[in-house]
Write an enzyme that holds these catalytic residues in place. Structure first.
Site, PDB file in Angstrom:
ATOM      1  N   GLU A 114       0.838  -1.211   0.000  1.00  0.00           N
ATOM      2  CA  GLU A 114       0.000   0.000   0.000  1.00  0.00           C
ATOM      3  C   GLU A 114       0.865   1.250   0.000  1.00  0.00           C
ATOM      4  OE1 GLU A 114      -2.695   0.053   3.330  1.00  0.00           O
ATOM      5  OE2 GLU A 114      -3.383  -1.988   2.956  1.00  0.00           O
ATOM      6  N   GLU A 181      -8.841   1.608  -3.935  1.00  0.00           N
ATOM      7  CA  GLU A 181      -9.898   1.474  -2.924  1.00  0.00           C
ATOM      8  C   GLU A 181     -10.551   2.830  -2.646  1.00  0.00           C
ATOM      9  OE1 GLU A 181      -8.733  -0.694   0.574  1.00  0.00           O
ATOM     10  OE2 GLU A 181     -10.591  -0.224   1.637  1.00  0.00           O
TER      11      GLU A 181
HETATM   12  O1  KIV Z   1      -6.745  -6.559   2.945  1.00  0.00           O
HETATM   13  C1  KIV Z   1      -7.699  -6.608   2.164  1.00  0.00           C
HETATM   14  O2  KIV Z   1      -8.563  -7.472   2.269  1.00  0.00           O
HETATM   15  C2  KIV Z   1      -7.788  -5.583   1.137  1.00  0.00           C
HETATM   16  C3  KIV Z   1      -9.160  -5.156   0.698  1.00  0.00           C
HETATM   17  C4  KIV Z   1      -9.076  -3.869  -0.016  1.00  0.00           C
HETATM   18  C5  KIV Z   1      -9.867  -6.105  -0.152  1.00  0.00           C
HETATM   19  O3  KIV Z   1      -6.803  -5.098   0.701  1.00  0.00           O
END
Ligand code: KIV
Length: 263
Positions: A114, A181
């Site tokens: 991320e 997201e």
């Molecule tokens: O950790 C997760 O489940 C994700 C969601 C955005 C689906 O990254």
């Protein structure tokens, strides 16, 4: 059942065939998801919230991600497996390589990290070392304390431009997939059209190449579901048929409907 690889997923984007992604944390659900036709199993660090009961994904460790990745791998026959790298485990190149290696050895076919443009260096290095990377942008739950909550991102023109540029930059760095997201649908549409790699959306409208939901959310087990969640268990008599309905809705483009999107 056809084995899904990165090549399959890239071809699906080119042929405008929608990709169905679902989170999965164990072997039994991996088998059920395989039978229901799910293309990609995401071993998400959401397991910290839906399995462990925390209020964020921050407490999840690499050891736990490795354990759940191995569980999913043991039940999986044909889906592509993406595993999340947990909070603070890829901030340096050394950490990124070491921890991604553990997830790949446990059975992941790709890791997900991320962030934004700062991910470029790690993406390049990981890819060079044989680890395909999915870059998660937009609402990045591991940064919930920086973002001030789980909020929709990319709402202003500047933020939207920034997200689109980030997506292009990360593709250039070698990202093989993107996950966006909680962004307005128009922004996600532009991102999906600006890159040639498959884009997975969650709360990002109907035009991304793939959709993902958290397993427990789509089975109606969340008593405070987000706007983008649909309970596919409604009207179904088994979990497998609920997941089949989800896959069908993603493939035919009926999910997400306008009710599940941010404008
Ligand atoms: O950790 C997760 O489940 C994700 C969601 C955005 C689906 O990254």
């Amino acid at each position: 059942m056809k084995t899904i690889t990165l090549t399959t997923l890239k071809a699906m984007k080119e042929q405008k065939q929608k990709i169905a992604v679902l989170t999965c944390y164990d072997s039994t659900f991996a088998k059920v998801a395989n039978n229901a036709g799910v293309d990609v199993l995401l071993v998400g660090d959401t397991l910290g919230m839906v399995l462990q009961g925390y209020d964020s994904t921050l407490p999840v460790t690499t050891e736990q991600m490795v354990y759940h990745t191995a569980c999913v791998k043991s039940g999986n026959t044909n889906a592509f497996i993406i595993s999340d790298m947990s909070f603070m485990t890829y901030g340096t190149l050394e950490d990124a390589l070491k921890n991604a290696g553990l997830l790949m050895q446990a059975g992941a076919h790709m890791v997900k990290i991320e962030g934004d443009s700062w991910l470029a260096e790690s993406i390049h290095k990981l890819t060079q070392n044989g680890v395909p990377v999915c870059a998660h942008i937009g609402l990045t739950p591991q940064s919930v304390n920086v973002l001030g909550g789980f909020k929709v991102q990319g709402k202003t023109e500047d933020q939207a431009k920034n997200l689109i540029n980030t997506a292009k930059h990360l593709e250039e760095a070698g990202a093989a997939m993107l996950l966006i997201e909680c962004v307005p649908s128009t922004v996600a549409t532009q991102i999906s059209q600006s890159v040639s790699i498959p884009v997975i959306g969650i709360g990002a409208g109907a035009d991304t190449d793939a959709q993902v939901l958290v397993l427990h959310d789509m089975l109606g087990l969340n008593d405070k579901p987000a706007k983008f969640v649909k309970n596919f268990m409604e009207g179904q008599s088994s979990i497998e048929s609920a997941i089949k309905e989800y896959v069908k809705a993603v493939k035919e483009g009926s999910f997400p409907s306008e009710a599940h999107q941010y404008i």
